[in-house]
Scaffold this motif. Sequence first.
Motif, PDB file in Angstrom:
ATOM      1  N   PHE A 178       5.985  -7.414   9.580  1.00  0.00           N
ATOM      2  CA  PHE A 178       7.015  -6.494  10.065  1.00  0.00           C
ATOM      3  C   PHE A 178       7.298  -5.427   9.004  1.00  0.00           C
ATOM      4  CE2 PHE A 178       7.951 -10.461  12.332  1.00  0.00           C
ATOM      5  CZ  PHE A 178       7.884 -10.002  13.642  1.00  0.00           C
ATOM      6  N   SER A 179       7.407  -4.173   9.448  1.00  0.00           N
ATOM      7  CA  SER A 179       7.727  -3.079   8.532  1.00  0.00           C
ATOM      8  C   SER A 179       9.223  -3.092   8.208  1.00  0.00           C
ATOM      9  CB  SER A 179       7.353  -1.740   9.167  1.00  0.00           C
ATOM     10  OG  SER A 179       8.176  -1.464  10.280  1.00  0.00           O
ATOM     11  N   ILE A 180       9.605  -2.307   7.235  1.00  0.00           N
ATOM     12  CA  ILE A 180      11.026  -2.215   6.865  1.00  0.00           C
ATOM     13  C   ILE A 180      11.875  -1.788   8.068  1.00  0.00           C
ATOM     14  CG2 ILE A 180      12.726  -1.079   5.380  1.00  0.00           C
ATOM     15  CD1 ILE A 180      10.462  -0.878   3.241  1.00  0.00           C
ATOM     16  N   PRO A 181      11.473  -0.743   8.817  1.00  0.00           N
ATOM     17  CA  PRO A 181      12.292  -0.379   9.981  1.00  0.00           C
ATOM     18  C   PRO A 181      12.370  -1.485  11.042  1.00  0.00           C
ATOM     19  CG  PRO A 181      10.938   1.469   9.350  1.00  0.00           C
ATOM     20  CD  PRO A 181      10.476   0.291   8.536  1.00  0.00           C
ATOM     21  N   GLU A 182      11.300  -2.234  11.237  1.00  0.00           N
ATOM     22  CA  GLU A 182      11.356  -3.327  12.210  1.00  0.00           C
ATOM     23  C   GLU A 182      12.325  -4.413  11.755  1.00  0.00           C
ATOM     24  OE1 GLU A 182       6.885  -2.975  14.123  1.00  0.00           O
ATOM     25  OE2 GLU A 182       7.141  -4.056  12.233  1.00  0.00           O
ATOM     26  N   ILE A 221       3.886   3.228   6.938  1.00  0.00           N
ATOM     27  CA  ILE A 221       4.332   1.856   6.688  1.00  0.00           C
ATOM     28  C   ILE A 221       3.938   1.526   5.256  1.00  0.00           C
ATOM     29  CG2 ILE A 221       4.105  -0.564   7.330  1.00  0.00           C
ATOM     30  CD1 ILE A 221       3.552   0.392  10.204  1.00  0.00           C
ATOM     31  N   ASP A 222       4.955   1.494   4.372  1.00  0.00           N
ATOM     32  CA  ASP A 222       4.709   1.289   2.944  1.00  0.00           C
ATOM     33  C   ASP A 222       4.789  -0.169   2.512  1.00  0.00           C
ATOM     34  OD1 ASP A 222       4.509   4.065   2.473  1.00  0.00           O
ATOM     35  OD2 ASP A 222       6.685   4.233   2.375  1.00  0.00           O
ATOM     36  N   TRP A 223       5.443  -0.998   3.313  1.00  0.00           N
ATOM     37  CA  TRP A 223       5.693  -2.378   2.893  1.00  0.00           C
ATOM     38  C   TRP A 223       5.877  -3.209   4.143  1.00  0.00           C
ATOM     39  CZ3 TRP A 223       9.696  -5.889   3.493  1.00  0.00           C
ATOM     40  CH2 TRP A 223       9.762  -6.948   2.587  1.00  0.00           C
ATOM     41  N   GLN A 224       5.448  -4.453   4.111  1.00  0.00           N
ATOM     42  CA  GLN A 224       5.626  -5.360   5.242  1.00  0.00           C
ATOM     43  C   GLN A 224       5.974  -6.758   4.747  1.00  0.00           C
ATOM     44  OE1 GLN A 224       1.893  -5.065   7.464  1.00  0.00           O
ATOM     45  NE2 GLN A 224       2.973  -3.860   9.017  1.00  0.00           N
ATOM     46  N   PHE A 253      18.288  -1.420  -4.671  1.00  0.00           N
ATOM     47  CA  PHE A 253      17.756  -2.047  -5.876  1.00  0.00           C
ATOM     48  C   PHE A 253      16.383  -2.693  -5.695  1.00  0.00           C
ATOM     49  CE2 PHE A 253      22.283  -1.774  -6.905  1.00  0.00           C
ATOM     50  CZ  PHE A 253      22.173  -1.035  -8.071  1.00  0.00           C
ATOM     51  N   TYR A 254      16.088  -3.196  -4.521  1.00  0.00           N
ATOM     52  CA  TYR A 254      14.759  -3.790  -4.341  1.00  0.00           C
ATOM     53  C   TYR A 254      13.748  -2.743  -3.867  1.00  0.00           C
ATOM     54  CZ  TYR A 254      10.891  -6.734  -2.971  1.00  0.00           C
ATOM     55  OH  TYR A 254       9.644  -7.277  -2.856  1.00  0.00           O
ATOM     56  N   PHE A 255      14.008  -2.166  -2.685  1.00  0.00           N
ATOM     57  CA  PHE A 255      13.023  -1.244  -2.132  1.00  0.00           C
ATOM     58  C   PHE A 255      12.908   0.052  -2.946  1.00  0.00           C
ATOM     59  CE2 PHE A 255      13.989  -3.637   1.871  1.00  0.00           C
ATOM     60  CZ  PHE A 255      12.744  -4.229   1.964  1.00  0.00           C
ATOM     61  N   GLN A 256      14.046   0.627  -3.284  1.00  0.00           N
ATOM     62  CA  GLN A 256      14.010   1.934  -3.944  1.00  0.00           C
ATOM     63  C   GLN A 256      13.728   1.820  -5.437  1.00  0.00           C
ATOM     64  OE1 GLN A 256      17.214   4.359  -2.557  1.00  0.00           O
ATOM     65  NE2 GLN A 256      16.815   5.974  -4.042  1.00  0.00           N
ATOM     66  N   LYS A 257      14.474   1.005  -6.168  1.00  0.00           N
ATOM     67  CA  LYS A 257      14.330   0.932  -7.629  1.00  0.00           C
ATOM     68  C   LYS A 257      13.161   0.039  -8.057  1.00  0.00           C
ATOM     69  CE  LYS A 257      18.022   3.405  -8.428  1.00  0.00           C
ATOM     70  NZ  LYS A 257      17.879   4.796  -8.769  1.00  0.00           N
ATOM     71  N   HIS A 258      13.085  -1.175  -7.488  1.00  0.00           N
ATOM     72  CA  HIS A 258      12.058  -2.122  -7.925  1.00  0.00           C
ATOM     73  C   HIS A 258      10.669  -1.744  -7.398  1.00  0.00           C
ATOM     74  CE1 HIS A 258      10.266  -5.875  -9.230  1.00  0.00           C
ATOM     75  NE2 HIS A 258       9.846  -6.090  -7.992  1.00  0.00           N
ATOM     76  N   LEU A 259      10.561  -1.487  -6.092  1.00  0.00           N
ATOM     77  CA  LEU A 259       9.260  -1.166  -5.510  1.00  0.00           C
ATOM     78  C   LEU A 259       8.912   0.321  -5.600  1.00  0.00           C
ATOM     79  CD1 LEU A 259       9.244  -3.390  -2.282  1.00  0.00           C
ATOM     80  CD2 LEU A 259       8.203  -3.878  -4.504  1.00  0.00           C
ATOM     81  N   GLY A 260       9.903   1.156  -5.893  1.00  0.00           N
ATOM     82  CA  GLY A 260       9.655   2.588  -6.013  1.00  0.00           C
ATOM     83  C   GLY A 260       9.450   3.304  -4.691  1.00  0.00           C
ATOM     84  N   LEU A 261       9.957   2.744  -3.604  1.00  0.00           N
ATOM     85  CA  LEU A 261       9.825   3.361  -2.285  1.00  0.00           C
ATOM     86  C   LEU A 261      11.007   4.298  -2.050  1.00  0.00           C
ATOM     87  CD1 LEU A 261       8.848   0.198  -0.223  1.00  0.00           C
ATOM     88  CD2 LEU A 261       7.315   1.949  -1.136  1.00  0.00           C
ATOM     89  N   ASP A 262      10.732   5.593  -2.002  1.00  0.00           N
ATOM     90  CA  ASP A 262      11.804   6.547  -1.717  1.00  0.00           C
ATOM     91  C   ASP A 262      12.127   6.511  -0.231  1.00  0.00           C
ATOM     92  OD1 ASP A 262      12.144   7.479  -4.317  1.00  0.00           O
ATOM     93  OD2 ASP A 262      10.494   8.915  -4.097  1.00  0.00           O
ATOM     94  N   PRO A 263      13.407   6.527   0.117  1.00  0.00           N
ATOM     95  CA  PRO A 263      13.764   6.477   1.541  1.00  0.00           C
ATOM     96  C   PRO A 263      13.433   7.790   2.237  1.00  0.00           C
ATOM     97  CG  PRO A 263      15.722   6.760   0.201  1.00  0.00           C
ATOM     98  CD  PRO A 263      14.580   6.562  -0.749  1.00  0.00           C
ATOM     99  N   CYS A 264      12.901   7.679   3.445  1.00  0.00           N
ATOM    100  CA  CYS A 264      12.655   8.869   4.252  1.00  0.00           C
ATOM    101  C   CYS A 264      13.995   9.296   4.867  1.00  0.00           C
ATOM    102  CB  CYS A 264      11.615   8.562   5.334  1.00  0.00           C
ATOM    103  SG  CYS A 264      12.207   7.501   6.663  1.00  0.00           S
ATOM    104  N   PRO A 265      14.073  10.467   5.490  1.00  0.00           N
ATOM    105  CA  PRO A 265      15.339  10.904   6.090  1.00  0.00           C
ATOM    106  C   PRO A 265      15.917   9.911   7.102  1.00  0.00           C
ATOM    107  CG  PRO A 265      13.851  12.766   5.916  1.00  0.00           C
ATOM    108  CD  PRO A 265      13.066  11.540   5.512  1.00  0.00           C
ATOM    109  N   LEU A 266      15.063   9.292   7.912  1.00  0.00           N
ATOM    110  CA  LEU A 266      15.585   8.316   8.885  1.00  0.00           C
ATOM    111  C   LEU A 266      16.158   7.085   8.182  1.00  0.00           C
ATOM    112  CD1 LEU A 266      12.940   8.508  11.761  1.00  0.00           C
ATOM    113  CD2 LEU A 266      15.284   9.370  11.776  1.00  0.00           C
TER     114      LEU A 266
END
Length: 180
Positions: A151-155, A144-147, A37-50
């Motif tokens: 720190f990035s999302i994966p970090e 790195i789309d967001w910090q 709901f935050y990263f995908q829907k609100h910010l519009g960041l599509d998840p990568c395969p990892l």
Amino acid sequence: MNTYDNTDNIILKHLTFRTLCACLFALSVVATLVAIFYFQKHLGLDPCPLCIFQRIGVWIMGVFAFVGMLVNPKKLWGKLTLWGGMALGALWGLAIVGRHVWLQHLPADEVPACGPGLNYWVDTLPILQVFQEVLKGSGECAEIDWQMLGFSIPELTLAMFAVFLVILGVGFARILKKQM
């Protein structure tokens, strides 16, 4: 006995297997809701395969935690089986996110090229080859789309899985201590 020892004993006294499972289940639900709901829907960041594979790790842990919360087995083997499933999910996620963080820290000239999306791989390749392709990573996984605080999302996700494993470690020690 100092105040710290009393606080520690109170916390450990109330840390039952069911409480541990409820805590991990709640954390897995919150992590999933933030991702969707935050990263995908609100910010519009599509998840990568990892990212999708990391979510699978959270979901595996959450399902075993949910079952543990509902069933609350009394026998050691039941607790260890559920604990093992939770640990498997957390370790899966930690391994995947470790690879993701590594990809993000590669020099730009060493980042793998972007390939087709996960949907294409699932539709056209055998499942084992899909896993191989995803774990190779791609250029989109290195972006790195967001910090937050640098720190990035994966970090941040790496830290989350580390917290999951610490909670599981404390819970495992508690389970063994109670059984002895």
